[in-house]
Write a protein that holds these residues in place. Structure first.
Motif, PDB file in Angstrom:
ATOM      1  N   GLY A 322       0.763  -1.162  -0.023  1.00  0.00           N
ATOM      2  CA  GLY A 322      -0.054   0.003  -0.089  1.00  0.00           C
ATOM      3  C   GLY A 322       0.794   1.363  -0.106  1.00  0.00           C
ATOM      4  O   GLY A 322       0.637   2.230  -0.702  1.00  0.00           O
ATOM      5  N   GLY A 323       1.750   1.268   0.793  1.00  0.00           N
ATOM      6  CA  GLY A 323       2.837   2.474   0.860  1.00  0.00           C
ATOM      7  C   GLY A 323       3.159   2.822   2.205  1.00  0.00           C
ATOM      8  O   GLY A 323       2.370   2.934   3.043  1.00  0.00           O
ATOM      9  N   VAL A 324       4.372   2.641   2.404  1.00  0.00           N
ATOM     10  CA  VAL A 324       5.121   2.967   3.830  1.00  0.00           C
ATOM     11  C   VAL A 324       4.937   4.348   4.097  1.00  0.00           C
ATOM     12  O   VAL A 324       4.937   5.290   3.275  1.00  0.00           O
ATOM     13  CB  VAL A 324       6.655   2.391   3.737  1.00  0.00           C
ATOM     14  CG1 VAL A 324       7.243   2.828   4.951  1.00  0.00           C
ATOM     15  CG2 VAL A 324       6.797   1.181   3.584  1.00  0.00           C
ATOM     16  N   GLY A 329      -2.484   5.080   1.683  1.00  0.00           N
ATOM     17  CA  GLY A 329      -1.913   3.894   1.096  1.00  0.00           C
ATOM     18  C   GLY A 329      -2.182   2.673   1.858  1.00  0.00           C
ATOM     19  O   GLY A 329      -2.376   1.417   0.935  1.00  0.00           O
ATOM     20  N   THR A 330      -2.174   2.677   3.128  1.00  0.00           N
ATOM     21  CA  THR A 330      -2.502   1.408   3.809  1.00  0.00           C
ATOM     22  C   THR A 330      -3.924   0.861   3.755  1.00  0.00           C
ATOM     23  O   THR A 330      -4.195  -0.264   3.164  1.00  0.00           O
ATOM     24  CB  THR A 330      -2.426   1.799   5.248  1.00  0.00           C
ATOM     25  OG1 THR A 330      -1.193   2.453   5.643  1.00  0.00           O
ATOM     26  CG2 THR A 330      -2.322   0.551   6.077  1.00  0.00           C
ATOM     27  N   ILE A 331      -4.927   1.797   3.417  1.00  0.00           N
ATOM     28  CA  ILE A 331      -6.160   1.446   2.971  1.00  0.00           C
ATOM     29  C   ILE A 331      -6.165   0.651   1.846  1.00  0.00           C
ATOM     30  O   ILE A 331      -6.791  -0.372   1.321  1.00  0.00           O
ATOM     31  CB  ILE A 331      -7.125   2.695   3.077  1.00  0.00           C
ATOM     32  CG1 ILE A 331      -7.192   3.117   4.600  1.00  0.00           C
ATOM     33  CG2 ILE A 331      -8.815   2.313   2.749  1.00  0.00           C
ATOM     34  CD1 ILE A 331      -8.091   4.442   4.720  1.00  0.00           C
ATOM     35  N   ILE A 332      -5.493   1.312   0.794  1.00  0.00           N
ATOM     36  CA  ILE A 332      -5.604   0.913  -0.770  1.00  0.00           C
ATOM     37  C   ILE A 332      -5.011  -0.636  -0.640  1.00  0.00           C
ATOM     38  O   ILE A 332      -5.389  -1.520  -1.140  1.00  0.00           O
ATOM     39  CB  ILE A 332      -4.570   1.802  -1.456  1.00  0.00           C
ATOM     40  CG1 ILE A 332      -5.277   2.875  -1.536  1.00  0.00           C
ATOM     41  CG2 ILE A 332      -4.377   0.934  -3.003  1.00  0.00           C
ATOM     42  CD1 ILE A 332      -4.417   3.846  -2.327  1.00  0.00           C
ATOM     43  N   GLU A 383       9.116   0.755  -6.188  1.00  0.00           N
ATOM     44  CA  GLU A 383       8.189   1.682  -5.945  1.00  0.00           C
ATOM     45  C   GLU A 383       7.959   1.640  -4.202  1.00  0.00           C
ATOM     46  O   GLU A 383       7.065   1.195  -3.969  1.00  0.00           O
ATOM     47  CB  GLU A 383       7.093   1.618  -6.593  1.00  0.00           C
ATOM     48  CG  GLU A 383       6.038   2.979  -6.265  1.00  0.00           C
ATOM     49  CD  GLU A 383       6.694   4.574  -6.173  1.00  0.00           C
ATOM     50  OE1 GLU A 383       7.097   4.742  -5.099  1.00  0.00           O
ATOM     51  OE2 GLU A 383       6.411   4.949  -7.198  1.00  0.00           O
ATOM     52  N   PRO A 384       8.904   2.102  -3.567  1.00  0.00           N
ATOM     53  CA  PRO A 384       9.021   2.017  -2.033  1.00  0.00           C
ATOM     54  C   PRO A 384       7.597   2.657  -1.365  1.00  0.00           C
ATOM     55  O   PRO A 384       7.118   2.419  -0.661  1.00  0.00           O
ATOM     56  CB  PRO A 384      10.090   2.633  -1.502  1.00  0.00           C
ATOM     57  CG  PRO A 384      11.074   2.975  -2.774  1.00  0.00           C
ATOM     58  CD  PRO A 384      10.037   2.746  -3.896  1.00  0.00           C
ATOM     59  N   ARG A 385       7.110   3.502  -2.155  1.00  0.00           N
ATOM     60  CA  ARG A 385       6.020   4.103  -1.569  1.00  0.00           C
ATOM     61  C   ARG A 385       4.554   3.361  -2.150  1.00  0.00           C
ATOM     62  O   ARG A 385       3.599   3.790  -1.827  1.00  0.00           O
ATOM     63  CB  ARG A 385       5.809   5.961  -1.911  1.00  0.00           C
ATOM     64  CG  ARG A 385       6.729   6.607  -1.203  1.00  0.00           C
ATOM     65  CD  ARG A 385       6.837   7.983  -1.683  1.00  0.00           C
ATOM     66  NE  ARG A 385       6.371   8.337  -2.841  1.00  0.00           N
ATOM     67  CZ  ARG A 385       6.065   9.608  -3.136  1.00  0.00           C
ATOM     68  NH1 ARG A 385       5.931  10.598  -2.562  1.00  0.00           N
ATOM     69  NH2 ARG A 385       5.827   9.731  -4.598  1.00  0.00           N
ATOM     70  N   GLY A 386       4.923   2.417  -2.542  1.00  0.00           N
ATOM     71  CA  GLY A 386       3.827   1.409  -2.887  1.00  0.00           C
ATOM     72  C   GLY A 386       2.813   1.878  -3.736  1.00  0.00           C
ATOM     73  O   GLY A 386       2.991   2.685  -4.887  1.00  0.00           O
ATOM     74  N   GLY A 389       2.187   5.310  -3.979  1.00  0.00           N
ATOM     75  CA  GLY A 389       3.398   6.165  -4.806  1.00  0.00           C
ATOM     76  C   GLY A 389       2.841   5.998  -6.120  1.00  0.00           C
ATOM     77  O   GLY A 389       3.159   7.055  -6.927  1.00  0.00           O
ATOM     78  N   LEU A 390       2.396   4.858  -6.568  1.00  0.00           N
ATOM     79  CA  LEU A 390       2.158   4.824  -7.918  1.00  0.00           C
ATOM     80  C   LEU A 390       0.935   5.805  -8.190  1.00  0.00           C
ATOM     81  O   LEU A 390       0.710   6.441  -9.337  1.00  0.00           O
ATOM     82  CB  LEU A 390       1.457   3.475  -8.248  1.00  0.00           C
ATOM     83  CG  LEU A 390       2.378   2.389  -8.711  1.00  0.00           C
ATOM     84  CD1 LEU A 390       1.787   1.064  -8.977  1.00  0.00           C
ATOM     85  CD2 LEU A 390       3.323   2.813  -9.823  1.00  0.00           C
ATOM     86  N   TRP A 391       0.124   5.985  -7.510  1.00  0.00           N
ATOM     87  CA  TRP A 391      -1.124   6.993  -7.503  1.00  0.00           C
ATOM     88  C   TRP A 391      -0.621   8.462  -7.559  1.00  0.00           C
ATOM     89  O   TRP A 391      -0.982   9.130  -8.262  1.00  0.00           O
ATOM     90  CB  TRP A 391      -1.997   6.739  -6.521  1.00  0.00           C
ATOM     91  CG  TRP A 391      -2.971   7.855  -6.243  1.00  0.00           C
ATOM     92  CD1 TRP A 391      -3.124   8.618  -4.945  1.00  0.00           C
ATOM     93  CD2 TRP A 391      -3.877   8.589  -6.995  1.00  0.00           C
ATOM     94  NE1 TRP A 391      -3.949   9.779  -5.247  1.00  0.00           N
ATOM     95  CE2 TRP A 391      -4.224   9.542  -6.448  1.00  0.00           C
ATOM     96  CE3 TRP A 391      -4.302   8.252  -8.518  1.00  0.00           C
ATOM     97  CZ2 TRP A 391      -5.350  10.447  -7.086  1.00  0.00           C
ATOM     98  CZ3 TRP A 391      -5.219   9.005  -8.957  1.00  0.00           C
ATOM     99  CH2 TRP A 391      -5.735  10.000  -8.367  1.00  0.00           C
TER     100      TRP A 391
END
Lengths: 405, 439
Positions: A322-324, A329-332, A383-386, A389-391
């Motif tokens: 999801g994203g650190v 991001g966690t919810i996604i 993509e460390p931001r998961g 980050g892509l979004w």
């Protein structure tokens, strides 16, 4: 030279600033009309608006749209999809806790499942039914759920001083040790957990005296037990998610970030390491305890083996994919991790070489496991931001379009 | 102090939603049953007048039943995979012979893998519970109990694969065979009839519905017959506890004449092999899940052949019951992967009895089929004694006949029958009025 009056000043300045009329800078917010605002989403005219969570009109609009979608969704989809969405919400809650600890504060923890188990059994003992072999006090969920969070938080606070003494890989190993210890305790404490292989029933679904195992009618809408569970989890996620986001943006969040980046430097700057790390563990455990309690209530029955390393890895996958260090991001990530197996099951109807039985080229469970592992590797390296980050990349591309280079 | 504007707004929103929620009223259920195409049989979910997919009888309607079992990946898949195959083959056999009075039965469309975990069971069950007329198989005591509330609420007739004694007293489910508790009692009766009354017995098993139930049966037998009983040895699968050395030590210290085993095949071989190597002189009785055809090839093979007897409520693959003959005929003389295939085949008999009674009564709704459960008489075609299911009269009607096998190089699946349908005297002296072990 003419004597300048306030009125002259106002007239002349109006020519400079267009339609703006009042120029009293001290104590006023300044009125800016919508004609000026359009196309300038970053124009903030007060400190409150600058630091708001929903600081652009686009964000406000889409939040309202998403709010409507999530509230209406369970009435439109099948009940097993509602069940999956509730699982995703609970995983998101646990993921937010782990993100606060690992993402924001940089303390690697693989013992998250242990705290979820603590919360689950606290809620089960306080809210569950006693059958002669296991304890149960049949209290209301309004008592059992907060108690689950508090007990898990207390145990997190007890464990934290150990964590402050070690860092990185050693902390990860320490938390695995905690998890194994916890598994053994759960299996042995048969009066609380039912014992190895047997398990126990969870807390009864009674909230503020209302029995949620029945269906209710709210006008023309039928609120089934699945929907009521979904709504409770959703309200908790929204409230606690916003709380976590504000925490991360505030003083505590900045202390976390300082500790994550270099804790020695943070200590030199005046951040109390013991307090900060303890706070991170406590908060993370509270979220985990609440998520564990909700998960046990959703399942209805849990065995001690449920709270194992695989669950910790699942939540870690939620955070990484999801994203650190992001809440949305966690919810996604939670939605992704919970929905992916289901999507792959549907895929078996479309692609002929993927089967649900043990024959065939590739069976769907192998595909799930493979995909999971591949995605974790890809996200960590590329993509460390998961997904978040892509979004962000996609959003920035279109925000800057046509100058996206 | 005035409340700030934003908080005022939030407070108003919270109060408004609380008010709206207080307008909820409990929902009442509507029936939803319709009469079928031929006018005389009521049907609702899971029953159609269209033929089943791939049916050999295009004029028959279709009854859809669900299966929730460990099919591929979980710990019991090696057993439950063939078991489920046996169940599917049973219904193919029935459909090939004309079906049930105008209906075929489909157990494949709603067959789902529960991976032997509660989570998957609930998730998969939620997918199918609105589309089936009944559950043909649910595997695992914890998993079954997790969905039992909803199964009862929906009145779904359910056949279980679990031999926990508690389910014999549950009016909402039907199992086959006998309970682990009964197995211990009658198994020990057989051993005593062959070898004389032992002076000391002991049970070894996993805690809970399996080993716990087995041990409870040993307790009851010892109490009735005045035999000394050594403390129960609790253990776990090797995947959890590593090895069975602790068990071996405790059994050696207690030195019973007979040990009743309630574990899995791997652990059975290890316990029997190690104890024999250490000079233990007692013998072993294994509950239904303890055998696997590859055990004779393991290092414990000779020890098993000398000291181990396997108990089953069902006829063996070499038996001469009509049920076993049907299985041979269906498979054209081929052997299934595991002897558990026959367990799955047998699951069809109670469900078929229920469905046939329901068709005669003209009500194929789930509630209508389930109503046949009370007092149901099932003809097992020799696979086990014909059974009457009456939760108010369990002791009189419970199956208490055991088939005893010993390891053999010539028998199918490595076992050879030494006693057929043995009935002892101890069971009737116990009080079988509730679960032997409470979960």
């Amino acid at each position: 030279m003419t004597h300048t009056t306030d009125k002259d000043l106002l007239e002349r300045s109006s020519r400079l600033t267009g339609r703006s009329v009042r120029l009293n800078f001290e104590g006023s917010t300044g009125k800016v009309t919508s004609r000026v605002r359009r196309g300038r989403p970053s124009l903030y005219t007060s400190y409150a608006k600058d630091s708001a969570l929903l600081n652009t009109p686009t964000k406000k609009f889409w939040v309202v749209v998403f709010a409507i979608i999530v509230v209406v969704a369970p009435f439109l989809v099948a009940s097993d999809m509602t069940y999956l969405l509730t699982t995703a919400i609970i995983f998101a809650l646990a993921g937010i806790g782990l993100n606060l600890l690992t993402g924001y504060a940089g303390q690697v923890s693989l013992g998250h499942a242990f705290f979820m188990g603590i919360g689950a059994y606290t809620a089960s003992v306080l809210g569950g039914v006693s059958n002669g072999k296991v304890l149960g006090f049949e209290l209301d969920l309004a008592i059992a759920l907060p108690a689950a969070a508090i007990v898990a938080a207390v145990i997190g606070a007890v464990v934290a001083p150990l964590a402050t003494r070690v860092r990185g890989l050693y902390l990860a190993v320490l938390t695995i040790g905690l998890l194994i210890l916890g598994e053994h305790i759960f299996k042995s404490a048969a009066a609380i957990t039912g014992g190895q292989g047997v398990g126990r029933t969870s807390a009864k679904r009674t909230l503020f005296g209302v029995d949620l195992t029945q269906a209710y009618m709210l006008g023309p809408l039928k609120i089934t037990p699945e929907i009521s569970m979904y709504m409770i989890s959703l309200v908790l996620l929204v409230v606690l998610g916003i709380a976590a986001r504000n925490l991360a943006r505030g003083r505590v969040g900045r202390a976390f970030a300082a500790v994550r980046d270099r804790d020695i430097a943070a200590e030199v700057m005046g951040v109390n390491l013991l307090r900060t790390k303890t706070l991170a563990f406590t908060l993370s455990s509270a979220y985990a305890g609440l998520a564990g309690a909700l998960l046990s209530i959703l399942l209805g029955r849990t065995v001690p083996e449920r709270w194992n390393l695989f669950l910790s890895i699942d939540i870690l996958a939620v955070v990484v994919i999801g994203g650190v260090a992001t809440i949305s991001g966690t919810i996604i990530g939670a939605l992704f991790v919970v929905m992916m197996p289901r999507l792959l099951e549907e895929l078996t109807h479309v692609l002929p070489f993927i089967t649900t039985s043990s024959g065939g080229l590739l069976n769907v469970f192998q595909l799930q496991t493979i995909l999971f592992g591949v995605l974790i590797i890809l996200f960590i390296t590329l993509e460390p931001r998961g997904l978040y980050g892509l979004w962000i990349r996609i959003r920035n591309y279109f925000k800057a379009w046509p100058f996206s280079y | 102090m005035t409340i700030p504007k934003k908080s005022r707004w939030l407070l108003a929103a919270a109060a408004a939603s609380a008010l709206a929620l207080s307008a909820c009223t409990p929902a009442t259920d509507d029936g939803g049953a319709t009469t079928g195409g031929d006018g005389s049989i009521a049907m609702s979910q899971g029953v159609t007048t269209e033929p089943c997919p791939g049916s050999p009888n295009p004029d028959n309607g279709c009854i859809y039943l669900g299966i929730l079992s460990d099919l591929v990946d979980g710990p019991f898949a090696p057993v439950s995979g063939p078991l489920t195959q046996g169940q599917e083959d049973y219904w193919t056999f029935v459909n090939n012979n004309g079906g049930l009075d105008g209906f075929d039965v489909d157990v494949t469309t709603y067959k789902r893998d529960n991976k032997y975990t509660v989570d998957e069971q609930i998730a998969q069950y939620n997918q199918i519970n609105g589309d089936i007329a009944g559950i043909a198989q649910t595997l695992g005591t914890s998993a079954t109990q997790a969905i039992l509330d909803d199964v009862v609420a929906r009145d779904l007739p359910t056949v279980i694969v679990s031999w926990w004694s508690g389910f014999e007293f549950d009016p909402n489910v039907i199992g086959t065979g006998y309970s682990y508790c009964t197995e211990s009692i009658v198994g020990l009766d057989w051993w005593a009839s062959e070898n004389g009354m032992p002076s000391k017995v002991q049970a070894v098993g996993y805690p809970g519905d399996y080993g716990g139930d087995t041990a409870a049966g040993v307790d009851r037998w010892a109490e009735v017959n005045g035999v000394e009983i050594a403390p129960w040895v609790e253990t776990g699968p090797n995947a959890v506890v590593g090895n069975q050395d602790a068990v071996v030590q405790q059994v050696l210290n207690a030195n019973p004449d007979v040990v009743m085993l309630g574990v899995a095949p791997g652990e059975t071989a290890e316990i029997v092999g190690k104890l024999a190597a250490m000079g233990f002189e007692g013998e072993f009785l294994g509950a239904s899940p303890t055998w696997n055809k590859v055990l004779p090839e393991s290092a414990a093979g000779p020890a098993l052949a000398a000291k181990f007897h396997y108990l089953m409520p069902y006829d063996g693959w070499d038996g001469d019951s009509q049920a076993v003959k049907d299985m041979h005929e269906f498979l054209n003389g081929a052997m299934p992967e595991q002897h558990g295939y026959a367990f799955g085949w047998a699951l069809g008999y109670p469900m078929q009895a229920m469905l046939e009674e329901a068709i005669v009564a003209g009500d194929l709704t789930p509630a209508g089929i389930k109503a046949q459960m009370d007092g149901l008489e099932v003809d097992y075609k020799g696979f086990q004694p014909n059974t009457v299911y009456d939760v108010n009269n369990v002791q009189a009607n419970a199956v208490q006949a055991v088939n005893v096998f010993k390891p053999s190089e010539t028998g199918s699946f490595g076992i050879e029958e030494v006693a057929n349908q043995f009935v002892g005297t101890t069971f009737d002296k116990t009080d079988y009025s509730s679960a032997c072990v409470v979960l």
